[in-house]
Each structure stands twice: as structure tokens, then as C-alpha cells.
Design a protein around this motif. Structure first.
Motif, PDB file in Angstrom:
ATOM      1  N   ALA A  98       0.800  -1.227   0.000  1.00  0.00           N
ATOM      2  CA  ALA A  98       0.000   0.000   0.000  1.00  0.00           C
ATOM      3  C   ALA A  98       0.830   1.273   0.000  1.00  0.00           C
ATOM      4  O   ALA A  98       0.482   2.245  -0.664  1.00  0.00           O
ATOM      5  N   GLU A  99       1.932   1.287   0.767  1.00  0.00           N
ATOM      6  CA  GLU A  99       2.678   2.540   0.948  1.00  0.00           C
ATOM      7  C   GLU A  99       3.592   2.808  -0.240  1.00  0.00           C
ATOM      8  O   GLU A  99       4.169   1.891  -0.823  1.00  0.00           O
ATOM      9  N   ILE A 100       3.717   4.076  -0.571  1.00  0.00           N
ATOM     10  CA  ILE A 100       4.637   4.452  -1.636  1.00  0.00           C
ATOM     11  C   ILE A 100       5.521   5.626  -1.217  1.00  0.00           C
ATOM     12  O   ILE A 100       6.572   5.861  -1.787  1.00  0.00           O
ATOM     13  N   ALA A 101       5.086   6.358  -0.188  1.00  0.00           N
ATOM     14  CA  ALA A 101       5.907   7.460   0.332  1.00  0.00           C
ATOM     15  C   ALA A 101       6.949   6.947   1.315  1.00  0.00           C
ATOM     16  O   ALA A 101       8.114   7.329   1.263  1.00  0.00           O
ATOM     17  N   ASP A 102       6.526   6.057   2.203  1.00  0.00           N
ATOM     18  CA  ASP A 102       7.430   5.450   3.181  1.00  0.00           C
ATOM     19  C   ASP A 102       7.667   4.003   2.776  1.00  0.00           C
ATOM     20  O   ASP A 102       6.760   3.168   2.845  1.00  0.00           O
ATOM     21  N   LEU A 103       8.882   3.704   2.356  1.00  0.00           N
ATOM     22  CA  LEU A 103       9.201   2.380   1.817  1.00  0.00           C
ATOM     23  C   LEU A 103       9.880   1.475   2.844  1.00  0.00           C
ATOM     24  O   LEU A 103      10.449   0.445   2.480  1.00  0.00           O
ATOM     25  N   ALA A 104       9.805   1.836   4.125  1.00  0.00           N
ATOM     26  CA  ALA A 104      10.472   1.045   5.161  1.00  0.00           C
ATOM     27  C   ALA A 104       9.936  -0.380   5.201  1.00  0.00           C
ATOM     28  O   ALA A 104      10.695  -1.349   5.317  1.00  0.00           O
ATOM     29  N   ALA A 105       8.618  -0.525   5.107  1.00  0.00           N
ATOM     30  CA  ALA A 105       8.008  -1.861   5.160  1.00  0.00           C
ATOM     31  C   ALA A 105       8.429  -2.698   3.956  1.00  0.00           C
ATOM     32  O   ALA A 105       8.738  -3.884   4.080  1.00  0.00           O
ATOM     33  N   LEU A 106       8.453  -2.074   2.779  1.00  0.00           N
ATOM     34  CA  LEU A 106       8.861  -2.793   1.577  1.00  0.00           C
ATOM     35  C   LEU A 106      10.304  -3.251   1.677  1.00  0.00           C
ATOM     36  O   LEU A 106      10.629  -4.406   1.355  1.00  0.00           O
ATOM     37  N   GLN A 107      11.174  -2.374   2.143  1.00  0.00           N
ATOM     38  CA  GLN A 107      12.579  -2.747   2.281  1.00  0.00           C
ATOM     39  C   GLN A 107      12.754  -3.885   3.283  1.00  0.00           C
ATOM     40  O   GLN A 107      13.574  -4.789   3.074  1.00  0.00           O
ATOM     41  N   LYS A 108      11.989  -3.851   4.346  1.00  0.00           N
ATOM     42  CA  LYS A 108      12.070  -4.917   5.352  1.00  0.00           C
ATOM     43  C   LYS A 108      11.629  -6.251   4.768  1.00  0.00           C
ATOM     44  O   LYS A 108      12.267  -7.292   4.991  1.00  0.00           O
ATOM     45  N   ASP A 109      10.533  -6.239   4.010  1.00  0.00           N
ATOM     46  CA  ASP A 109      10.051  -7.472   3.401  1.00  0.00           C
ATOM     47  C   ASP A 109      11.042  -8.003   2.373  1.00  0.00           C
ATOM     48  O   ASP A 109      11.332  -9.210   2.324  1.00  0.00           O
ATOM     49  N   LEU A 110      11.572  -7.106   1.552  1.00  0.00           N
ATOM     50  CA  LEU A 110      12.532  -7.532   0.542  1.00  0.00           C
ATOM     51  C   LEU A 110      13.816  -8.061   1.181  1.00  0.00           C
ATOM     52  O   LEU A 110      14.427  -9.014   0.673  1.00  0.00           O
ATOM     53  N   ASP A 111      14.208  -7.480   2.293  1.00  0.00           N
ATOM     54  CA  ASP A 111      15.411  -7.952   2.966  1.00  0.00           C
ATOM     55  C   ASP A 111      15.211  -9.360   3.511  1.00  0.00           C
ATOM     56  O   ASP A 111      16.147 -10.171   3.505  1.00  0.00           O
ATOM     57  N   ALA A 112      14.001  -9.649   3.992  1.00  0.00           N
ATOM     58  CA  ALA A 112      13.718 -11.016   4.453  1.00  0.00           C
ATOM     59  C   ALA A 112      13.849 -12.004   3.301  1.00  0.00           C
ATOM     60  O   ALA A 112      14.339 -13.134   3.479  1.00  0.00           O
ATOM     61  N   LEU A 113      13.428 -11.585   2.113  1.00  0.00           N
ATOM     62  CA  LEU A 113      13.572 -12.447   0.937  1.00  0.00           C
ATOM     63  C   LEU A 113      15.046 -12.555   0.536  1.00  0.00           C
ATOM     64  O   LEU A 113      15.504 -13.635   0.123  1.00  0.00           O
ATOM     65  N   ALA A 114      15.794 -11.469   0.676  1.00  0.00           N
ATOM     66  CA  ALA A 114      17.227 -11.497   0.380  1.00  0.00           C
ATOM     67  C   ALA A 114      17.946 -12.483   1.299  1.00  0.00           C
ATOM     68  O   ALA A 114      18.862 -13.199   0.870  1.00  0.00           O
ATOM     69  N   VAL A 115      17.544 -12.538   2.565  1.00  0.00           N
ATOM     70  CA  VAL A 115      18.121 -13.495   3.512  1.00  0.00           C
ATOM     71  C   VAL A 115      17.895 -14.920   3.010  1.00  0.00           C
ATOM     72  O   VAL A 115      18.797 -15.766   3.073  1.00  0.00           O
ATOM     73  N   ALA A 116      16.699 -15.193   2.489  1.00  0.00           N
ATOM     74  CA  ALA A 116      16.395 -16.535   1.978  1.00  0.00           C
ATOM     75  C   ALA A 116      17.261 -16.870   0.771  1.00  0.00           C
ATOM     76  O   ALA A 116      17.742 -18.002   0.635  1.00  0.00           O
TER      77      ALA A 116
END
Length: 506
Positions: free
Chosen positions: A347-365
Motif C-alpha cells: 500500500a505505501e509508496i511514500a514510506d518504503l520502510a516496510a517494503l525494504q524490510k520485506d525484501l530484505d527477508a527475501l534477500a536473507v532466503a
């Protein structure tokens, strides 16, 4: 005109509507978009342009109907005023145009055009699910198999008061009704062995709220910012709306697809906070991926190898979840992850903190697979001895689609993967030599058949090293490049699906 003024215009029209009447009209339109062969009732006025359109969703989309349903539940009167009804095309079109103008105002005010690639990601999550996750056999049997374990069944009984079989039986009964009618009486003549009104009441507590209670939730969730139209809505948790008409309690289901989602993907959200659920659900997902691979990859030239335990010194480790082996030539190292993209990321496009956190979890995998390749190369994998010439390719299979197409999302993930590769002291050159792929399980169900006959190195590198195809979803790439000579796509788990529906009497 400001976004507040735009919204007041929409609300002024909605206030003249009747809620029960509006949910009926929304039901008819949503069924026409989602159910093949559905015929509009005679009292619904439909414009010819919608009927004749090759892509009717370009005129009236399912997510727009969901928006209108939320507004009607929040603001519509009990009965229509001055004959104002969504059964009239002009009234419906007036609200649709008002919502589009409102989103345009929000789009301009928050300068969303500066984030066009991220906006495409948001649009994908809002739109594509309606086509990919319709009331079809594939998601039905997939989620039934995922939840149908003794432990998860116990979790369902603890959280909802029903077994998985009872949830599916009652849910399919309601869905069968709502395919034909927009409303159902609260008290039913139940003639299903083993089920009583009490079972149905527990199901209703899981899927419904009285209209006024749901309206309060929707009011609390409402916000005219960049997340308007994208954020989570309680209508998805409670797709059946409790109402009273002429002294009789009833439930309206304006968008039956939302009820289907509630008993499949949505069941996860009712169980996720129970201790032990994530571990059991992860194991179930891993087993399901193995079943998909076993059903799709049947060539004698391929082997499916399951996870095994091994030791490095005193450390106990596990191999990747699954390996698709092509002799000494190539292997897919597959890791299964139930991690979902959060609503905030969608949903968010101004604050990308949540997106970065989710993508980082995928990067860990992703990096987790590269780490285990180190042990494979050291000869530690018990089921797959190291072969010097074998090409190995990491693959992460997710439960839901993250829509990794285009350039923005893959680039963000790749940057995080490279950062974590450096931190783990792994060579970044591996990302070119052994490019990773992200697939949803829906994609895997379609793409795994190509693991049979297409050389795995050709399959993976043909996508990764082509500037156009690298931006495509994996299954779409396989179909486009290798589909002409590929095997026909058979139905997965057809016998189990038929047995399930036979037990449900459907």
C-alpha cells in the motif's frame, strides 16, 4: 478540486443509496466479472459498452466494486432516497468516475508519478489477484492440502472452533449459495450429517459482522492518502455482512470471491499468532512443493531429492528443501518460504520502510541458498555428491506472488542480496554464474513441467541473461520461450480434488 472535496462528492451520492439494494447490485456485477456464464438479473441496468468490452475490468474492475461496497456499508441509508440505486447504470458510473477522479487527485498531490515502477507493483497486487485467484480448483486444493495436517487442524479448532473439513464444507455450501443469490437467511435448514446450526454460527463468527460493526471498522481504516484503495480492508476479513430485513436476520455477500479468499488464503491470518503454527505451516508448504515437483517432474533423466541433515564439524545443518537434479550437468536448489509481502508494502509508496524490510527477508532466503552451496561444494551434501561440472542454480519458492517483473522490484532485491552476500563473504560473481530465481508456488505449478525436458542450464540462464526475459515472471518466460514444444499442462492433484468435492456433496 482537493481530494477532500472529491471524496465528499462521492459520499453525497452514496448517502442516497440503500445499503441492502447496493450490495445486491455489487453482487451482480462482481459475479458477472468473476463467474463464467453469469446472467444479469432483469432489474440490473447494464451499459452495452461493458457487455461488449474485450476487457470489461478496464471499465469496471473488481477492486472498484470492493471500494464501492465499503462506501455503501459505511454511508448508505437503509432504503434508497429518491429512487437512487446502483441498479441504474448512470448512478454506478457516477460513483466509479468519482472514485477515479479522487485517485487521480491523490496521485497528483502525492506525486506518485515519480515512483511509477513502484506504482506498477502496487497496481499488480491490487489487480492481478482477481484473475489469478478466482474460485478455481487449483487454489482450492492447494490451500486444503497446506492446512490439512493434524497440527494445523488442531490450531483451527482452537482459533475458530471448527475443523478444516468443517470450514471447507460450510464455506463451500455458502459459496454455492452465493453463486446463485446475493443473500442468505441466518437460520438455515441444515441437512448435512454432523453439522448443526452451532457449527454454522462459529463459521459466521469467522466470516461475518453486523453491518454497523463492520462500518465502524471501515471508518477507522479510511484515509485519503497515497494508500487509499490499496490498504487492508476489514471487508476481506468479514465478507458476509449481517443485516435485518422485515424482521428477519440475513447475510449479504456482495463479493463472493472475498469469501473464497477468507477460507483459503485468509485462514492463515486467523492462525498465524498461535505458537507453533509457523513451523508446522512451513513444513506443510515444503511438503506441498515436493508434491508439485514429484507430479510435474517425471522424466527418468531427472531426480527429485528431499532435504537431508548433515554435519560440518560439530554443527548440525540441513540441505536446501528440494533439489531437482539433471545428472552431473545441472541442479536446481529450491528453498521454500511462506513469507508474504505485508499489506504495508503493497500500500505505501511514500514510506518504503516496510517494503525494504520485506525484501530484505527475501534477500536473507536467497543468500541462505548460496551459503549452503558452499557446503555442497565441500562435499557435505549426503544426497548429492559434488560434481565439478555441475551447474547449480538457487531458486526460492514463495507461497504468494511478489510480482517480480519489470525493473524496480528485482533491482531493489538484488541490491539487498549483494549487500548480504558481501557480509557473508560470498563472491558476488556467483550471482552471475549461478543466478537465482524467485517463483510463487502458483508459478512453480505451471513452470515445473519444463524442468522435465528443457535443459536446466538453458532454462535458467536463458532467462537470467536476456535483458527482456529477465524482467518476466519465470512461468511466463517458460511458456513464451519453451511452451510451443512443452507438454500440455495437466491438472494437479485431480483425484484428491474430486474426492474432496465428492465428500462435500458438490
Amino acid at each position: 478540486m482537493s481530494r477532500d472535496e472529491r471524496y465528499r462528492q462521492v459520499k453525497a451520492v452514496v448517502r442516497q443509496l440503500g445499503c441492502r439494494d447496493s450490495l445486491y447490485a455489487i453482487w451482480a456485477y462482481s459475479q458477472w466479472l468473476q463467474v463464467d456464464g453469469f446472467q444479469f438479473p432483469d432489474d440490473i441496468q447494464v451499459h452495452r459498452s461493458l457487455i461488449d468490452a474485450q476487457l470489461p475490468q478496464a471499465i469496471l474492475s473488481e477492486f472498484t466494486l470492493e471500494q464501492i461496497a465499503r462506501e455503501a456499508i459505511r454511508h448508505a441509508d437503509i432504503l434508497p432516497r429518491r429512487g437512487c440505486t446502483l441498479r441504474q447504470w448512470d448512478t454506478l458510473a457516477d460513483i466509479v468516475n468519482g472514485l477515479q477522479a479522487l485517485e487521480g487527485e491523490i496521485y497528483a498531490e502525492f506525486q506518485i508519478g515519480k515512483h511509477i515502477h513502484l506504482e506498477l507493483m502496487r497496481i499488480a497486487h491490487r489487480q492481478f489477484v482477481w484473475q489469478q485467484f478466482r474460485f478455481l480448483r487449483a487454489p482450492v486444493i492447494r490451500y486444503y492440502k497446506l492446512f490439512n495436517t493434524p497440527s494445523i487442524d488442531n490450531y483451527a479448532q482452537a482459533a475458530i472452533g471448527l475443523t478444516l473439513k468443517e470450514i471447507y464444507t460450510i464455506g463451500m455450501c455458502y459459496l454455492g449459495h452465493f453463486l446463485e443469490a446475493p443473500r442468505v437467511s441466518r437460520v438455515l435448514d441444515i441437512q448435512i450429517p454432523g453439522l448443526t446450526q452451532d457449527h454454522f454460527e462459529r463459521f459466521l463468527a469467522f466470516t461475518s459482522l453486523p453491518r454497523n460493526d463492520l462500518a465502524e471498522r471501515l471508518r477507522a481504516e479510511h484515509s485519503l492518502d497515497e494508500g487509499f484503495g490499496y490498504r487492508y480492508s476489514s471487508l476481506r476479513e468479514f465478507p458476509m455482512v449481517g443485516m435485518s430485513y422485515k424482521g428477519q436476520d440475513e447475510f449479504a455477500c456482495p463479493i463472493p470471491t472475498l469469501l473464497f479468499w477468507r477460507i483459503t488464503t485468509g485462514l492463515y491470518y486467523s492462525l498465524k499468532d498461535i505458537d507453533g503454527f509457523f513451523t508446522e505451516f512451513g513444513s506443510s508448504f515444503q511438503r506441498y512443493v515436493g508434491e508439485v515437483l514429484s507430479a510435474r517432474v517425471t522424466s527418468a533423466k531427472r531426480a527429485i531429492l528431499a532435504e537431508e541433515e548433515y554435519h560440518v564439524g560439530k554443527n548440525r545443518k540441513h540441505t536446501v528443501d528440494w533439489i531437482v537434479q539433471q545428472g552431473d550437468e545441472a541442479a536446481l536448489f529450491i528453498e521454500c518460504k511462506t513469507k508474504r509481502m505485508t499489506w504495508a508494502s503493497k500500500a505505501e509508496i511514500a514510506d518504503l520502510a516496510a517494503l525494504q524490510k520485506d525484501l530484505d527477508a527475501l534477500a536473507v532466503a536467497v543468500v541462505q541458498v548460496y551459503k549452503t552451496i558452499v557446503d555442497y561444494r565441500a562435499g557435505s551434501y549426503p544426497q548429492l555428491p559434488f560434481a565439478e561440472g555441475r551447474q547449480v542454480f538457487p531458486m526460492v519458492v514463495t507461497l504468494e506472488d511478489w510480482y517480480f517483473f519489470g525493473s524496480e522490484m528485482p533491482a531493489r532485491l538484488d541490491a539487498l542480496v549483494r549487500t548480504r552476500m558481501a557480509a557473508a563473504k560470498l563472491s558476488e560473481a556467483w550471482l552471475d554464474e549461478m543466478p537465482y530465481a524467485i517463483l510463487s508456488v502458483h508459478e512453480l505449478e505451471r513452470a515445473a513441467r519444463y524442468f522435465n525436458e528443457v535443459d536446466l542450464t538453458t532454462l535458467v540462464l536463458g532467462r537470467a541473461r536476456n535483458s527482456d526475459y529477465s524482467r518476466w515472471g519465470f512461468a511466463s518466460y517458460c511458456s513464451e520461450v519453451h511452451g510451443k514444444n512443452g507438454p500440455a499442462l495437466s491438472r494437479l492433484f485431480e483425484e484428491e480434488h474430486n474426492a474432496l468435492f465428492a465428500k462435500l456433496g458438490m
